[in-house]
Design a protein around this motif. Structure first.
Motif, mmCIF file in Angstrom:
data_model
loop_
_atom_site.group_PDB
_atom_site.id
_atom_site.type_symbol
_atom_site.label_atom_id
_atom_site.label_comp_id
_atom_site.label_asym_id
_atom_site.label_seq_id
_atom_site.Cartn_x
_atom_site.Cartn_y
_atom_site.Cartn_z
ATOM 1 N N TYR A 324 0.766 -0.878 0.098
ATOM 2 C CA TYR A 324 0.146 0.119 -0.038
ATOM 3 C C TYR A 324 1.446 1.495 0.211
ATOM 4 O O TYR A 324 0.485 2.273 -0.339
ATOM 5 C CB TYR A 324 -0.397 -0.230 1.254
ATOM 6 C CG TYR A 324 -1.727 -0.971 1.115
ATOM 7 C CD1 TYR A 324 -2.504 -0.538 -0.241
ATOM 8 C CD2 TYR A 324 -2.554 -1.857 1.944
ATOM 9 C CE1 TYR A 324 -3.984 -1.486 -0.097
ATOM 10 C CE2 TYR A 324 -3.165 -2.843 1.569
ATOM 11 C CZ TYR A 324 -4.530 -2.315 0.337
ATOM 12 O OH TYR A 324 -5.312 -3.697 0.674
ATOM 13 N N HIS A 325 1.646 1.169 0.689
ATOM 14 C CA HIS A 325 2.955 2.041 0.596
ATOM 15 C C HIS A 325 3.773 2.058 -0.722
ATOM 16 O O HIS A 325 3.870 3.497 -1.063
ATOM 17 C CB HIS A 325 3.256 1.722 1.047
ATOM 18 C CG HIS A 325 5.260 3.435 1.515
ATOM 19 N ND1 HIS A 325 5.002 4.477 2.240
ATOM 20 C CD2 HIS A 325 6.327 2.949 0.708
ATOM 21 C CE1 HIS A 325 5.947 5.484 1.851
ATOM 22 N NE2 HIS A 325 7.012 4.386 0.930
ATOM 23 N N THR A 326 3.368 2.027 -2.016
ATOM 24 C CA THR A 326 4.370 1.335 -3.195
ATOM 25 C C THR A 326 3.114 1.910 -3.485
ATOM 26 O O THR A 326 2.827 3.037 -4.613
ATOM 27 C CB THR A 326 4.321 0.480 -3.337
ATOM 28 O OG1 THR A 326 5.418 -0.319 -3.149
ATOM 29 C CG2 THR A 326 5.040 0.302 -5.213
ATOM 30 N N LEU A 327 2.201 1.714 -3.575
ATOM 31 C CA LEU A 327 1.059 2.288 -4.271
ATOM 32 C C LEU A 327 -0.148 3.448 -3.989
ATOM 33 O O LEU A 327 -0.539 4.300 -5.090
ATOM 34 C CB LEU A 327 -1.052 0.797 -3.878
ATOM 35 C CG LEU A 327 -0.668 -0.068 -4.685
ATOM 36 C CD1 LEU A 327 -1.868 -0.568 -3.800
ATOM 37 C CD2 LEU A 327 -0.435 -0.463 -5.851
ATOM 38 N N ASN A 328 0.716 4.022 -3.116
ATOM 39 C CA ASN A 328 0.615 5.450 -3.230
ATOM 40 C C ASN A 328 1.557 6.272 -3.670
ATOM 41 O O ASN A 328 1.243 7.769 -3.711
ATOM 42 C CB ASN A 328 1.053 5.923 -0.830
ATOM 43 C CG ASN A 328 -0.855 5.742 0.074
ATOM 44 O OD1 ASN A 328 -1.983 5.916 -0.900
ATOM 45 N ND2 ASN A 328 0.302 5.270 1.331
ATOM 46 N N LEU A 329 2.649 5.822 -4.405
ATOM 47 C CA LEU A 329 3.317 6.218 -4.991
ATOM 48 C C LEU A 329 3.140 6.282 -6.449
ATOM 49 O O LEU A 329 3.329 7.318 -7.148
ATOM 50 C CB LEU A 329 4.669 5.902 -5.657
ATOM 51 C CG LEU A 329 5.232 5.169 -3.825
ATOM 52 C CD1 LEU A 329 6.043 4.509 -4.170
ATOM 53 C CD2 LEU A 329 5.687 6.693 -3.370
ATOM 54 N N PHE A 330 1.408 5.912 -6.598
ATOM 55 C CA PHE A 330 1.042 5.623 -7.960
ATOM 56 C C PHE A 330 -0.125 7.363 -7.997
ATOM 57 O O PHE A 330 -0.522 7.227 -7.282
ATOM 58 C CB PHE A 330 0.218 4.614 -8.095
ATOM 59 C CG PHE A 330 1.629 3.547 -8.025
ATOM 60 C CD1 PHE A 330 2.663 3.397 -7.978
ATOM 61 C CD2 PHE A 330 0.789 1.923 -8.635
ATOM 62 C CE1 PHE A 330 3.648 2.211 -8.012
ATOM 63 C CE2 PHE A 330 1.363 0.439 -8.616
ATOM 64 C CZ PHE A 330 2.492 0.562 -8.142
ATOM 65 N N ASN A 331 -0.328 6.999 -9.759
ATOM 66 C CA ASN A 331 -1.104 8.083 -9.855
ATOM 67 C C ASN A 331 -2.873 7.436 -10.168
ATOM 68 O O ASN A 331 -2.543 6.117 -11.039
ATOM 69 C CB ASN A 331 -0.906 9.083 -11.338
ATOM 70 C CG ASN A 331 -0.155 10.085 -11.027
ATOM 71 O OD1 ASN A 331 -0.683 11.023 -9.588
ATOM 72 N ND2 ASN A 331 0.898 11.280 -11.106
#
Length: 850
Positions: A324-331
């Protein structure tokens, strides 16, 4: 050239994921560990991102797991660690995990609260039991008619202050006091309680001052320490009873007890009531002990069950949180149905990454496949050097100096050989090298078991991480020890000596100033391998011989090492098509180094080959010139001093002309290094009316790598700099190289200095320690030898292996960082940090241990 010698080619890719498949795809990429995501929302606050609630839920689950872990460690329960890494749970499984953790935490907290309440009740009953016992003794003595003034049973509260003020207190009747004629006797008021033993002196003084000596106190220590229910600490307390008269003193005494946190308990006046209360207290204590035991057993069962799954739970929660922390980097796209990411990936692993994305899509049940597109960019890609358990430690030594610029020559493969070799030149001893090699070999053979222990001992982790370096340093030290023919400061007589006495042996042995003549006492043939063992017993000229030998090989190895470093810069310039740096930096640098310092090395070999003690003039030992004096005369254009009779001035024909030519050409290289590149840049800017020029600098310096694969495009930070800054930068670079060539050559003399110091220390330990034990005879001599040998072994391992080994390691590290890598290695890149579950879990476990 393969990726072993350069970092991997990287590509910047754009990734499109369906919202329902994004979690599973990122999970697969985390297991793979080959993708570094970029933050596409740098201006968005961390608390305003899409998946911030999921991250908070993971934080809460981690908090609960840490609470469970603390309780498990408190009870000393071992946690099961299978070493396996479970897959990241699906999002729907988060609810089950949260419910499980919530249930465990609530149950454990409830058990702890109940246990604490029971322990507090147990403490109160235990204190009351001691009060009833101690006060019963007092009342029994009183009822038996003990004398009023018995000092052993009383205690007058007269402090030093009261004594100096003239205060006094007459005899006190402990049981009954007189009062007019209304009643003949009456029993005064009293309170009983317990207090911490260290507070008792201050408690007594306060009672005296506040009550002005109108109270009487008796105290007795509780022999066994009591357990504090709040923190489990053992505390020492004392029982006290205070007699006073009147309600005013009663109020004052109770306030003082409250201020000192003393606990007051009811104590009946009648003996029968006290006995009855004591029996009730004992019965309740027994009941409490039974309930406490059952509570602790239940708590232990809960913790044992949790300990079996705690490690796996930690792994699952950290994986979910990382996803989820990585998904927060997405647009998010405009339809809110697609997530867009940008990431750096190794070019060779794109197919592997696409397969992982397909697996993630299949796991999620999505029908829309993910899309991975390569992007064109002029950003500087991260540096990724593939390593294994053998090369990882050597790569870490290089990265500690600075991460290589993108696609720059990687010194690590060459360091695998040069590092242990230069270390061994300083540490050369067959015995000490064997100790080090065996220690490294033991760690290599046991690496699986040792790695599974996961200790937080930093020193051990450093040793274990560098086990292959230690093993190679030990093996190379054994080789150089054979070359030096040195084992614990003694020699191996494998091939016999090539020196033989041609006259009376006793005369030679008794006279330390006599020397063997090479003309009559030497066989003439070179020793088969290493040094002749006779040099170990030589007296007057042993150090002179070793100094000359080790000093010269230090310079030889140093110059070759530096030339190799300059040649490495040629690989960088040609790979990045940096023509100007190739012509006007590499060539002048190499010529300068070859014509001055490599020429000095050639003179050493010429001297070794041409001059010998067995030769006749003009090639005898007497005619051999000093290489240092010859080199100084060469640089200063001095005429050499007249040689001895029948000796030649120069070592070969045309030496003077060649030396003058070499110095002139070397000096001429300096302005070329200083001015050529800046002037060409200035000229090109004027002609093209643009700032950048082709070949002005490397793509690695400029970050001008297109997609990590094309190296034809050039730019450089020169187009961003003023010409004055370019001239200053080039001047600094040139001065540093010219002066550094001299200082770096001299710096390699540390190989000779540390080798000599190591050999001398080993000889001192043998002479002043072990030889004393070897001289003893008889049974006592055996005991003395055992003790002396143990002491010698401790000093050998502690000083010569550990301390000297660390010293040689640091000097070797400096030679690589400064003298070698400064010739070609810029180290201005940044490391490739892929999204990897293994790294995240390892870092999380290390942080938890700290």
């Amino acid at each position: 050239m393969g990726s072993l010698f350069r970092s991997e080619e990287m590509a910047l890719c754009q990734l499109f994921l369906q919202s329902e498949a994004a979690y599973a795809c990122v999970s697969e990429l985390g297991e793979l560990g080959l993708v570094q995501f970029r933050d596409l929302n740098p201006d968005v606050n961390a608390f305003q991102r899409k998946f911030v609630n999921e991250v908070r839920r993971c934080d809460e689950m981690e908090r609960k797991l840490r609470y469970l872990e603390k309780e498990i460690k408190k009870d000393g329960i071992p946690m099961l660690d299978t070493g396996e890494s479970p897959e990241a749970p699906q999002p729907r499984e988060m609810i089950d995990l949260e419910a499980t953790f919530e249930k465990l935490e609530n149950e454990l907290r409830e058990v702890n609260q109940n246990a604490e309440a029971l322990k507090r009740n147990f403490l109160e009953l235990t204190e009351l039991k001691h009060i009833l016992r101690k006060t019963q003794v007092f009342f029994d003595e009183q009822e038996g008619g003990v004398n009023q003034t018995t000092e052993s049973m009383t205690r007058a509260l007269i402090t030093d202050e009261a004594r100096t003020a003239g205060a006094s207190m007459g005899p006190v009747q402990l049981g009954y006091m007189e009062k007019s004629n209304e009643r003949e006797d009456y029993l005064p008021c009293f309170v009983a309680g317990v207090i911490l033993r260290e507070r008792l002196p201050a408690f007594e003084r306060m009672l005296w001052r506040a009550c002005r000596g109108n109270v009487f106190l008796r105290q007795a220590m509780i022999e066994t320490p009591l357990e504090d229910p709040t923190n489990g600490d053992q505390v020492h307390k004392s029982v006290f009873i205070i007699f006073f008269q009147g309600d005013q003193l009663k109020t004052r005494v109770k306030k003082i007890c409250e201020g000192f946190r003393a606990t007051l308990y009811p104590c009946p006046e009648a003996p029968a009531d006290r006995r009855e209360m004591a029996m009730g207290v004992m019965t309740r204590i027994e009941d409490l002990n039974t309930v406490l035991g059952q509570t602790q057993d239940h708590r232990h069962r809960v913790l044992v069950a949790a300990a079996k799954n705690l490690k796996n739970w930690f792994v699952k929660v950290r994986k979910i949180k990382a996803i989820y922390h990585t998904l927060n980097l997405f647009n998010l796209d405009v339809t809110q149905k697609c997530l867009i990411a940008e990431c750096w990936v190794p070019l060779l692993d794109i197919e592997t990454i696409q397969l992982a994305l397909r697996r993630g899509t299949e796991r999620s049940g999505s029908s829309v496949p993910p899309i991975l597109n390569r992007m064109q960019t002029f950003e500087n890609p991260p540096t990724y050097n593939r390593t294994n358990k053998f090369t990882k430690a050597f790569q870490a030594l290089i990265d500690a100096y600075g991460v290589a610029s993108y696609r720059e020559m990687n010194p690590a493969p060459y360091t695998i050989i040069t590092f242990p070799f230069l270390f061994a030149v300083m540490f050369g001893d067959l015995g000490h090298g064997a100790i080090m090699a065996l220690f490294g070999l033991w760690m290599i053979r046991k690496e699986k078991g040792l790695a599974a222990q996961k200790t937080d001992n930093e020193i051990w982790n450093i040793f274990f991480g560098g086990r292959y370096i230690i093993f190679l340093m030990g093996v190379f030290s054994m080789y150089t020890g054979l070359i030096y023919n040195d084992i614990f400061s003694k020699s191996l007589n494998i091939f016999g000596s090539h020196w033989h006495l041609s006259y009376n042996k006793s005369t030679v042995m008794e006279n330390k100033f006599l020397q063997l003549s090479p003309n009559g006492d030497y066989e003439g043939a070179p020793y088969p391998f290493g040094m002749d063992p006779i040099w170990q017993v030589a007296g007057a000229n042993k150090i002179i011989f070793h100094n000359a030998y080790k000093m010269k090989i230090s310079i030889i190895f140093g110059v070759i090492h530096m030339i190799f470093g300059v040649v490495m810069s040629w690989h960088n310039h040609t790979y990045f098509r940096n023509r100007i740096s190739l012509l006007y930096e590499f060539i002048p640098q190499l010529v300068f180094l070859l014509l001055l310092f490599f020429y000095m090395v050639l003179l050493m070999f010429i001297k070794w080959i041409k001059f010998a003690a067995t030769n006749k003039k003009p090639y005898s030992e007497v005619c051999a010139p000093s290489i240092l004096i010859t080199f100084i005369d060469m640089v200063l254009f001095n005429k050499p001093k007249p040689p001895p009779k029948d000796c030649e001035t120069y070592m070969f024909i045309g030496q003077h002309f060649i030396q003058v030519l070499f110095v002139l050409v070397a000096v001429g290289c300096i302005p070329v290094m200083l001015l050529a590149k800046p002037l060409l840049i200035m000229q090109a800017r004027k002609q093209a009316n643009v700032q950048p020029i082709a070949g002005a600098t490397s793509d690695a310096e400029a970050g001008g790598v297109s997609n990590g694969g094309s190296h034809g495009g050039v730019g450089g930070h020169e187009e961003e700099e003023e010409l004055s800054e370019i001239f200053i930068h080039q001047s600094i670079h040139t001065i540093e190289y010219v002066l550094g060539s001299v200082s770096h050559t001299a710096s390699y003399l540390r190989l000779w200095a540390l080798s000599l110091a190591h050999a001398q220390l080993a000889e001192v330990l043998w002479t002043m320690v072990l030889s004393i034990g070897l001289k003893q005879e008889g049974p006592v001599g055996g005991i003395v030898l055992t003790c002396v040998f143990a002491f010698w072994a401790i000093l050998t391992v502690g000083i010569l292996v550990l301390m000297e080994g660390l010293s040689a390691f640091l000097h070797t590290l400096r030679l690589h960082w400064v003298e070698f890598q400064s010739k070609f290695y810029k180290g201005q890149g940044y490391a490739f940090q892929p999204f990897s579950f293994d790294a995240i879990i390892e870092n999380g476990a290390a942080a938890a241990e700290e």
